[in-house]
Enzyme design. Structure first.
Site, PDB file in Angstrom:
ATOM      1  CB  SER A 160      -0.909   0.021   1.239  1.00  0.00           C
ATOM      2  OG  SER A 160      -1.600   1.260   1.344  1.00  0.00           O
ATOM      3  CE1 TYR A 175      -3.683  -1.690   5.275  1.00  0.00           C
ATOM      4  CE2 TYR A 175      -3.264   0.596   4.713  1.00  0.00           C
ATOM      5  CZ  TYR A 175      -3.601  -0.687   4.334  1.00  0.00           C
ATOM      6  OH  TYR A 175      -3.846  -0.969   3.008  1.00  0.00           O
TER       7      TYR A 175
END
Length: 264
Positions: A146, A159
């Site tokens: 990501s 995250y």
């Protein structure tokens, strides 16, 4: 050594986290191309629905949690026995939630995010590598990271850190696999319209529809790219993020919105 990609209709593809979002869109993309596809997820009913969309024997479904290394070993062995050594293994399974280190109840969320986003990737690839090495220096391992792994985002410590770890892990893996002719591709998406982003209550620049994203992912995989950020606009933003000095990053993120803290 120059490698050519196997035509999509002749490919065997294995994908984790295929019950929804990017994983489901990737599975449908390859299945529509005629590939033999193995899919895993924790929710078997959703995979069963996918399998019924395509001819019998084309879509192999497995209920497995990527946190369980033994389950992933068994799943990989079963897929190889039934369909053969995969040409492409895509470690897509991932979770995202807001986390705050100051909150004691978020410690468990940190563990879960890392177990799925990082260790789940290791558990996905490891059972296939020996078979790929034996298959005449063939194969490709793909990890979905990501853009959030480029810099630490406020309220997303778990995250951002997990995706940063995934990016670095995949680079290490790529340097290891080059001796065996196995390609390793890192895909770092920006905002893709999936259940994971549907909970975000803030503006998401360059938000991309999941089917379009899946097609772009597959194109990057076919080219055996080492690292790619999708969409390309986020790639330019990532280049800027890498060079912003820390003091400026702190100032820019002081009042940034946080991802919701939810149970995962």
């Amino acid at each position: 050594m120059t490698h050519t990609s196997t035509p999509a209709a002749s490919q065997r593809v294995f994908i984790t986290g295929a019950s929804s979002g990017i994983g489901l869109a990737l599975a449908r993309h390859y299945l529509k191309q005629g590939a033999i596809v193995g899919v895993t997820a924790r929710r078997l009913a959703l995979l069963d629905d996918l399998a019924h969309e395509f001819p019998s024997g084309q879509c192999h479904i497995y209920q497995a949690d990527v946190r369980d290394a033994q389950a992933m070993q068994a799943t990989a062995q079963t897929f190889i026995a039934k369909a053969g050594v995969p040409d492409i293994v895509i470690a897509n399974a991932g979770v995202s939630c807001g986390t705050l280190t100051a909150e004691v109840e978020d410690i468990e969320a940190f563990h879960t995010v890392f177990e799925i986003n990082v260790f789940g990737m290791v558990h996905t690839f490891q059972p296939f590598i020996a078979a790929m090495q034996a298959a005449n220096k063939h194969g490709q391992l793909v990890g979905i990271a990501s853009v959030a792994g480029i810099r630490g985002l406020p309220g997303a410590g778990a995250y951002s850190a997990s995706k940063s770890a995934a990016i670095t892990y995949l680079e290490s893996l790529r340097t290891e696999m080059q001796h065996f002719g196995i390609a390793v591709t890192t895909i770092a998406p920006g905002y893709i319209r999936t259940p994971m982003t549907d909970v975000n209550g803030y503006r998401m620049p360059f938000l991309m529809e999941v089917d379009i994203a899946a097609a772009k992912f597959a194109a990057a995989i076919a080219k055996r790219q080492r690292f790619v950020i999708i969409p390309w606009q986020m790639g330019w933003i990532a280049r800027i993020l890498r060079i912003i000095p820390r003091w400026l990053w702190d100032r820019l993120t002081r009042n940034a919105p946080h991802k919701p803290r939810i149970d995962i």
